[in-house]
Design an enzyme around this catalytic site. Structure first.
Site, PDB file in Angstrom:
ATOM      1  N   ASP A 101      -2.097  12.491   3.576  1.00  0.00           N
ATOM      2  CA  ASP A 101      -1.425  12.737   4.835  1.00  0.00           C
ATOM      3  C   ASP A 101      -0.869  14.148   4.807  1.00  0.00           C
ATOM      4  OD1 ASP A 101      -0.433  12.378   7.328  1.00  0.00           O
ATOM      5  OD2 ASP A 101       1.411  11.424   6.684  1.00  0.00           O
ATOM      6  N   SER A 102      -0.793  14.741   5.978  1.00  0.00           N
ATOM      7  CA  SER A 102      -0.488  16.158   6.080  1.00  0.00           C
ATOM      8  C   SER A 102       0.992  16.496   5.993  1.00  0.00           C
ATOM      9  CB  SER A 102      -0.976  16.647   7.435  1.00  0.00           C
ATOM     10  OG  SER A 102      -0.306  15.903   8.451  1.00  0.00           O
ATOM     11  N   GLY A 103       1.828  15.493   6.075  1.00  0.00           N
ATOM     12  CA  GLY A 103       3.256  15.769   6.198  1.00  0.00           C
ATOM     13  C   GLY A 103       3.702  15.539   7.627  1.00  0.00           C
ATOM     14  N   ASP A 155       0.318  17.226  12.283  1.00  0.00           N
ATOM     15  CA  ASP A 155       0.587  16.805  13.656  1.00  0.00           C
ATOM     16  C   ASP A 155       2.079  16.649  13.858  1.00  0.00           C
ATOM     17  OD1 ASP A 155       0.781  14.563  11.976  1.00  0.00           O
ATOM     18  OD2 ASP A 155       0.422  13.191  13.638  1.00  0.00           O
ATOM     19  N   GLY A 224       1.488   8.345  15.622  1.00  0.00           N
ATOM     20  CA  GLY A 224       2.638   8.156  16.506  1.00  0.00           C
ATOM     21  C   GLY A 224       2.763   6.742  17.036  1.00  0.00           C
ATOM     22  N   ASP A 274      -3.588   2.235   7.070  1.00  0.00           N
ATOM     23  CA  ASP A 274      -2.779   2.410   5.865  1.00  0.00           C
ATOM     24  C   ASP A 274      -1.391   1.950   6.216  1.00  0.00           C
ATOM     25  OD1 ASP A 274      -2.038   4.987   7.422  1.00  0.00           O
ATOM     26  OD2 ASP A 274      -0.560   4.818   5.822  1.00  0.00           O
ATOM     27  N   CYS A 312      -5.315 -18.056  -4.308  1.00  0.00           N
ATOM     28  CA  CYS A 312      -5.464 -16.617  -4.523  1.00  0.00           C
ATOM     29  C   CYS A 312      -5.959 -16.353  -5.946  1.00  0.00           C
ATOM     30  CB  CYS A 312      -4.126 -15.904  -4.300  1.00  0.00           C
ATOM     31  SG  CYS A 312      -4.176 -14.140  -4.691  1.00  0.00           S
ATOM     32  N   CYS A 314      -5.718 -13.406  -7.591  1.00  0.00           N
ATOM     33  CA  CYS A 314      -5.132 -12.220  -8.214  1.00  0.00           C
ATOM     34  C   CYS A 314      -4.486 -12.583  -9.549  1.00  0.00           C
ATOM     35  CB  CYS A 314      -4.118 -11.547  -7.291  1.00  0.00           C
ATOM     36  SG  CYS A 314      -2.472 -12.287  -7.305  1.00  0.00           S
ATOM     37  N   CYS A 317      -1.219 -14.552  -9.295  1.00  0.00           N
ATOM     38  CA  CYS A 317      -1.356 -15.951  -8.879  1.00  0.00           C
ATOM     39  C   CYS A 317      -2.079 -16.799  -9.920  1.00  0.00           C
ATOM     40  CB  CYS A 317      -2.068 -16.032  -7.526  1.00  0.00           C
ATOM     41  SG  CYS A 317      -0.994 -15.506  -6.164  1.00  0.00           S
ATOM     42  N   HIS A 343      -0.139  -8.923  -6.103  1.00  0.00           N
ATOM     43  CA  HIS A 343      -0.551  -9.982  -5.176  1.00  0.00           C
ATOM     44  C   HIS A 343      -0.702  -9.459  -3.746  1.00  0.00           C
ATOM     45  CE1 HIS A 343      -1.030 -13.545  -2.856  1.00  0.00           C
ATOM     46  NE2 HIS A 343      -0.064 -13.092  -2.069  1.00  0.00           N
TER      47      HIS A 343
END
Length: 386
Positions: A101-103, A155, A224, A274, A312, A314, A317, A343
């Site tokens: 990410d650009s900041g 941005d 945004g 994300d 699950c 994982c 679990c 998890h």
RNA sequence: GGUGGGGUACUCAAGUGGUCAACGAGGGCAGACUGUAAAUCUGCUGGCUAACGCCUCCGAAGGUUCGAGUCCUUCCCCCACCA
């Protein structure tokens, strides 16, 4: 399986299955560090680590691509150090794709520590107060130095609510910065994505999207959103942005982590997401399951010998009970947050794998309805347990 | 046996006449968290009540006072030192 000889160049986006009844599609985005099967969820690793997880945990749990952050990494350890250590991938021992990410989000989240200027953003470090400047050139230079696979344009992410004038100015700035970002040098094979702003105003979203497309990027993000607006507004903003983006390019909604919201976005044609949610919530004691979340710290689980999520696969679990993880969390043992992070990330990855399979099988709408129904049922039951 | 110190809510610990159901911390409980200033933050935590409110309460029992966690008397218990 594609052989190395035929590996498509970074930026290639193959659409594998397009859903007949919605905008949903599965795809494959090629990067300098391999392909990404979409729709995809990207765990956030702001400071060169997905908090509490090792790269092998990421791999074992099906993570394809992670995030890094320009602002945080430029402060500590500093780009020159990451560069000297071989770039972010080698520095952190992660061989898969990284999106940085650009900041831009820090323009929003560190509002009291920065000044937005025409040429960029003046930040005051949240660590020691040092002032520094982040413009399009700086943001791209840092991301080039980090060597990420996907760089984001700088941005301006305004807060919600936001009046039309302010939103318009943010769009103007975002667009002029995007044009400058496009012109900067990149790391080898590095893709650059533009970001659609515009707040809750459809015409602004449209204009921003169209002008970004005119500049031309490898992919496009809707930014945004999820900055405090009600869900109907949020979903509309996403649709308003995505509908003007090229079908053939990957689309990414930044910061979205709610399952329902992400499914709705996929139906609009979004490919990438994300969010800090799975990782942060784990650290704060909330477990995610396919159909809801619940606070593992709650007293009702003190004798619960079931895994966090039944069925699950994982590591957490397979080996530990809710009662044990609850205990670890309540006494502040580091293993508790780690197990729950494993998890939650696994859960998110499984959810997306399921969604991709449903789209590929032409069953997205059915899958979506079943998901919504189960979720509703779970809400009625009062918590994520059962 | 003597001298001194002390007994406050789940725990530790403030409070020496009314503004005290009682500071603060821990613990417990609940909630929040969406491009990470977050293993963080917020609220509740004597009983009953949806709430207004009512009741009980600061080792025990008496007393002084309009009013006591706070002052007095006796008793019980704990700690330190001296015998």
């Amino acid at each position: 399986m594609t052989t190395p000889q035929t590996t498509p160049p970074p930026g290639t986006f193959e659409i594998l299955h397009a859903d007949a009844s919605s905008g949903a599609r599965t795809g494959r985005l090629w990067t300098a560090h391999g392909p990404i099967e979409t729709p995809v969820f990207m765990p956030v690793g702001t400071q060169g680590t997905v908090k509490t997880l090792e790269p092998r945990d990421l791999t074992e749990n099906g993570v394809q691509v992670i995030l890094g952050n320009t602002y945080h990494l430029m402060l500590r350890p500093g780009v020159s150090i990451v560069e000297a250590c071989g770039g972010l991938h080698r520095f952190m021992g992660w061989g898969g794709p990284i999106l940085t990410d650009s900041g831009g989000f820090q323009v929003f989240s560190l509002a009291n520590l920065r000044k937005v200027r025409p040429g960029g953003v003046e930040f005051q470090s949240h660590i020691d107060g040092t002032k520094f400047f982040l413009g399009p050139a700086e943001a791209m230079a840092i991301q080039r130095g980090l060597g990420s696979d996907i760089a984001m344009c700088l941005d301006e992410c305004p807060p919600y609510p936001c009046d039309p004038q302010t939103a318009c100015q943010a769009v103007d700035k975002t667009l002029s910065w995007a044009a400058l970002c496009k012109r900067q040098a990149r790391a080898p094979g590095q893709l650059v994505f533009g970001i659609v702003q515009g707040g809750e105003y459809a015409p602004l979203r449209e204009r921003c999207a169209r002008e970004l497309v005119a500049i031309g990027f490898d992919g496009y993000a809707v930014g945004g959103v999820s900055v405090g607006e009600p869900e109907p507004v949020l979903l509309r903003e996403i649709d308003d942005g995505v509908r003007h983006l090229p079908v053939a390019r990957p689309r990414y909604v930044m910061g979205l982590g709610d399952f329902g919201q992400m499914v709705a976005s996929v139906a609009c044609g979004v490919d990438m997401f994300d969010c800090v949610m799975p990782t942060r919530h784990a650290r704060n004691g909330t477990a995610f399951t396919r159909h809801g979340s619940f606070p593992v710290k709650a007293g009702e689980y003190k004798l619960d010998t079931r895994p966090v999520e039944e069925g699950c696969g994982c590591y957490a679990c397979r080996h530990f009970s809710r009662a044990y993880i609850r205990h670890l969390l309540n006494v502040g043992e580091i293993l508790g947050v780690r197990l729950l992070t494993i998890h939650n990330v696994h859960c998110y990855m499984g959810f997306f794998r399921e969604m991709r399979a449903a789209i590929a099988a032409g069953a997205f709408e059915t899958w979506r309805r079943e998901f919504a129904a189960k979720r509703q049922e779970q809400r009625g039951a009062g918590s994520g347990e059962s």
